[in-house]
Scaffold this motif. Structure first.
Motif, PDB file in Angstrom:
ATOM      1  N   ALA A  98      13.308 -36.915  43.125  1.00  0.00           N
ATOM      2  CA  ALA A  98      12.840 -36.580  41.766  1.00  0.00           C
ATOM      3  C   ALA A  98      12.472 -37.843  40.993  1.00  0.00           C
ATOM      4  O   ALA A  98      11.437 -37.890  40.303  1.00  0.00           O
ATOM      5  N   VAL A  99      13.291 -38.877  41.115  1.00  0.00           N
ATOM      6  CA  VAL A  99      13.026 -40.140  40.412  1.00  0.00           C
ATOM      7  C   VAL A  99      11.697 -40.747  40.890  1.00  0.00           C
ATOM      8  O   VAL A  99      10.884 -41.207  40.085  1.00  0.00           O
ATOM      9  N   MET A 100      11.459 -40.715  42.192  1.00  0.00           N
ATOM     10  CA  MET A 100      10.199 -41.245  42.743  1.00  0.00           C
ATOM     11  C   MET A 100       8.991 -40.469  42.245  1.00  0.00           C
ATOM     12  O   MET A 100       7.964 -41.039  41.881  1.00  0.00           O
ATOM     13  N   MET A 101       9.120 -39.149  42.221  1.00  0.00           N
ATOM     14  CA  MET A 101       7.989 -38.309  41.784  1.00  0.00           C
ATOM     15  C   MET A 101       7.721 -38.476  40.291  1.00  0.00           C
ATOM     16  O   MET A 101       6.570 -38.415  39.847  1.00  0.00           O
ATOM     17  N   LEU A 102       8.778 -38.704  39.519  1.00  0.00           N
ATOM     18  CA  LEU A 102       8.589 -38.946  38.084  1.00  0.00           C
ATOM     19  C   LEU A 102       7.780 -40.228  37.870  1.00  0.00           C
ATOM     20  O   LEU A 102       6.884 -40.271  37.016  1.00  0.00           O
ATOM     21  N   GLU A 103       8.062 -41.244  38.666  1.00  0.00           N
ATOM     22  CA  GLU A 103       7.309 -42.507  38.548  1.00  0.00           C
ATOM     23  C   GLU A 103       5.822 -42.265  38.828  1.00  0.00           C
ATOM     24  O   GLU A 103       4.954 -42.812  38.141  1.00  0.00           O
ATOM     25  N   GLU A 104       5.541 -41.446  39.831  1.00  0.00           N
ATOM     26  CA  GLU A 104       4.135 -41.140  40.155  1.00  0.00           C
ATOM     27  C   GLU A 104       3.441 -40.436  38.988  1.00  0.00           C
ATOM     28  O   GLU A 104       2.315 -40.753  38.635  1.00  0.00           O
ATOM     29  N   VAL A 105       4.133 -39.460  38.406  1.00  0.00           N
ATOM     30  CA  VAL A 105       3.537 -38.705  37.295  1.00  0.00           C
ATOM     31  C   VAL A 105       3.365 -39.605  36.070  1.00  0.00           C
ATOM     32  O   VAL A 105       2.354 -39.543  35.370  1.00  0.00           O
ATOM     33  N   LYS A 106       4.338 -40.499  35.853  1.00  0.00           N
ATOM     34  CA  LYS A 106       4.246 -41.388  34.680  1.00  0.00           C
ATOM     35  C   LYS A 106       3.121 -42.403  34.816  1.00  0.00           C
ATOM     36  O   LYS A 106       2.618 -42.913  33.821  1.00  0.00           O
ATOM     37  N   ALA A 107       2.737 -42.705  36.054  1.00  0.00           N
ATOM     38  CA  ALA A 107       1.601 -43.621  36.254  1.00  0.00           C
ATOM     39  C   ALA A 107       0.328 -43.002  35.673  1.00  0.00           C
ATOM     40  O   ALA A 107      -0.543 -43.695  35.160  1.00  0.00           O
ATOM     41  N   GLU A 108       0.256 -41.678  35.744  1.00  0.00           N
ATOM     42  CA  GLU A 108      -0.907 -40.962  35.206  1.00  0.00           C
ATOM     43  C   GLU A 108      -0.711 -40.569  33.743  1.00  0.00           C
ATOM     44  O   GLU A 108      -1.659 -40.539  32.958  1.00  0.00           O
ATOM     45  N   PHE A 109       0.555 -40.249  33.386  1.00  0.00           N
ATOM     46  CA  PHE A 109       0.861 -39.819  32.005  1.00  0.00           C
ATOM     47  C   PHE A 109       1.992 -40.701  31.454  1.00  0.00           C
ATOM     48  O   PHE A 109       3.159 -40.304  31.428  1.00  0.00           O
ATOM     49  N   PRO A 110       1.661 -41.910  31.011  1.00  0.00           N
ATOM     50  CA  PRO A 110       2.694 -42.874  30.586  1.00  0.00           C
ATOM     51  C   PRO A 110       3.566 -42.378  29.415  1.00  0.00           C
ATOM     52  O   PRO A 110       4.709 -42.822  29.271  1.00  0.00           O
ATOM     53  N   GLU A 111       3.052 -41.456  28.627  1.00  0.00           N
ATOM     54  CA  GLU A 111       3.801 -40.979  27.460  1.00  0.00           C
ATOM     55  C   GLU A 111       4.801 -39.877  27.806  1.00  0.00           C
ATOM     56  O   GLU A 111       5.597 -39.457  26.960  1.00  0.00           O
ATOM     57  N   PHE A 112       4.755 -39.392  29.043  1.00  0.00           N
ATOM     58  CA  PHE A 112       5.578 -38.249  29.453  1.00  0.00           C
ATOM     59  C   PHE A 112       7.069 -38.580  29.329  1.00  0.00           C
ATOM     60  O   PHE A 112       7.532 -39.612  29.795  1.00  0.00           O
ATOM     61  N   GLU A 113       7.797 -37.667  28.676  1.00  0.00           N
ATOM     62  CA  GLU A 113       9.254 -37.863  28.492  1.00  0.00           C
ATOM     63  C   GLU A 113      10.032 -36.849  29.333  1.00  0.00           C
ATOM     64  O   GLU A 113      10.005 -35.647  29.049  1.00  0.00           O
ATOM     65  N   LEU A 114      10.692 -37.352  30.351  1.00  0.00           N
ATOM     66  CA  LEU A 114      11.543 -36.510  31.194  1.00  0.00           C
ATOM     67  C   LEU A 114      12.784 -37.306  31.567  1.00  0.00           C
ATOM     68  O   LEU A 114      12.681 -38.433  32.052  1.00  0.00           O
ATOM     69  N   GLU A 115      13.938 -36.731  31.319  1.00  0.00           N
ATOM     70  CA  GLU A 115      15.201 -37.360  31.726  1.00  0.00           C
ATOM     71  C   GLU A 115      15.671 -36.695  33.019  1.00  0.00           C
ATOM     72  O   GLU A 115      15.611 -35.466  33.146  1.00  0.00           O
ATOM     73  N   ILE A 116      16.135 -37.515  33.965  1.00  0.00           N
ATOM     74  CA  ILE A 116      16.712 -36.997  35.209  1.00  0.00           C
ATOM     75  C   ILE A 116      18.148 -37.486  35.304  1.00  0.00           C
ATOM     76  O   ILE A 116      18.409 -38.687  35.200  1.00  0.00           O
ATOM     77  N   ILE A 117      19.079 -36.549  35.469  1.00  0.00           N
ATOM     78  CA  ILE A 117      20.500 -36.903  35.515  1.00  0.00           C
ATOM     79  C   ILE A 117      21.051 -36.610  36.903  1.00  0.00           C
ATOM     80  O   ILE A 117      20.867 -35.506  37.431  1.00  0.00           O
ATOM     81  N   ASP A 118      21.706 -37.598  37.486  1.00  0.00           N
ATOM     82  CA  ASP A 118      22.432 -37.385  38.730  1.00  0.00           C
ATOM     83  C   ASP A 118      23.772 -36.769  38.342  1.00  0.00           C
ATOM     84  O   ASP A 118      24.667 -37.451  37.854  1.00  0.00           O
ATOM     85  N   SER A 119      23.901 -35.472  38.565  1.00  0.00           N
ATOM     86  CA  SER A 119      25.083 -34.755  38.047  1.00  0.00           C
ATOM     87  C   SER A 119      26.377 -35.156  38.740  1.00  0.00           C
ATOM     88  O   SER A 119      27.448 -35.029  38.169  1.00  0.00           O
ATOM     89  N   LYS A 120      26.286 -35.617  39.997  1.00  0.00           N
ATOM     90  CA  LYS A 120      27.472 -35.837  40.849  1.00  0.00           C
ATOM     91  C   LYS A 120      28.273 -34.529  40.972  1.00  0.00           C
ATOM     92  O   LYS A 120      29.460 -34.543  41.260  1.00  0.00           O
ATOM     93  N   CYS A 121      27.597 -33.411  40.739  1.00  0.00           N
ATOM     94  CA  CYS A 121      28.231 -32.092  40.794  1.00  0.00           C
ATOM     95  C   CYS A 121      27.549 -31.232  41.850  1.00  0.00           C
ATOM     96  O   CYS A 121      26.462 -31.547  42.331  1.00  0.00           O
TER      97      CYS A 121
END
Length: 286
Positions: A98-121
């Motif tokens: 998910a973190v890798m794919m977010l980087e790809e999307v942000k390369a195209e949409f730098p303003e995009f706000e998405l938080e990804i949390i590793d729940s450890k759950c």
């Protein structure tokens, strides 16, 4: 506009919950009989449990990069904020993908706000955190507020697991084959928990009654204000035993409610039929 909540199928919430609460589901994959299925969407947990009872060994894999990419890109195009609460990175590569794919999307949409949390759950430990965040998202909380709520829930979530047959954990390499064989002969019931996202054995008990007493004692030691909580119970196609635990927990702690759900196909493929897992917080928000 509300923040879009995203969760993966390892949270073991029912499909109807995702639909009725407008949460985007990204499914992990189950491989069986030379076919790939989307957990919760194209395969039901009972199908997996029945196959395991018949000697099959389903395999699982993480959420596909494409699923993440398409989900994140659509949110970015719609100029929406998102929060994805991911299955423990110690148990799956889903968070890292998910973190890798977010980087790809942000390369195209730098303003995009998405938080990804590793729940450890895992399972309903993750599910209860998703439910709490979804409730707050529906009340209009900001992305920053929801992120803090998610982090608190995940870092204070206790997981207690037991399995009906040690053989399934042995297949997945969680315990040795010889331990599984001896445990089966002696009716040994293990109590395990999740620490920092990893499955850790706590103790072994001979017989169900001793195990149930130990679960209640462990909840007393680790829980906090259990009467003010929603307690989660997930089960591997054994609703009857889940209801026994529910009655015991209600009698002992009088929680706000007890939420019961099936252990999904992804986690169930490793833990097997007859798994019971209990989830609660060791601290409540102030």
């Amino acid at each position: 506009m509300n923040v879009q909540i995203i969760a993966d199928s390892a949270c073991d919430l029912p499909l109807e919950y995702f639909q009725s609460n407008n949460i985007i589901l990204v499914p992990l994959k189950v491989h069986m009989d030379n076919e790939e299925f989307n957990d919760l969407v194209t395969i039901k947990p009972k199908t997996v449990y029945d196959a395991m009872r018949n000697g099959k060994a389903p395999k699982t894999s993480q959420v596909s990069p494409q699923d993440f990419y398409e989900t994140f890109r659509q949110l970015a195009k719609d100029k929406r904020q998102g929060l994805y609460i991911a299955f423990s990175s110690e148990l799956s590569g889903t968070y890292q993908t998910a973190v890798m794919m977010l980087e790809e999307v942000k390369a195209e949409f730098p303003e995009f706000e998405l938080e990804i949390i590793d729940s450890k759950c895992a399972s309903l430990g993750l599910g209860l955190a998703v439910m709490e965040v979804a409730r707050n998202a529906a009340n209009g909380k900001s992305l920053a507020e929801l992120t803090e709520i998610a982090k608190f829930q995940c870092s204070h979530m206790e997981h207690l697991f037991t399995v009906a047959d040690l053989e399934y954990l042995a297949r997945g390499g969680r315990i040795s084959k010889s331990s599984a064989f001896i445990g089966g002969l002696l009716n040994i019931k293990p109590l395990l928990n999740v620490e920092d996202g990893k499955l850790i054995p706590l103790e072994k008990f001979r017989g169900k009654k001793k195990l149930m007493r130990a679960v209640i004692e462990t909840m007393k030691e680790r829980g906090n204000q259990l009467n003010e909580q929603i307690i989660g119970i997930s089960h591997g196609d054994d609703l009857e035993e889940a209801m026994e635990y529910k009655a015991l927990i209600e009698e002992t702690f009088q929680p706000k409610s007890v939420f019961i759900s099936s252990v999904g196909a992804t986690i169930g493929a490793h833990s097997g039929p007859g798994t019971i897992a209990i989830f609660f917080l060791n601290k409540l928000p102030e």
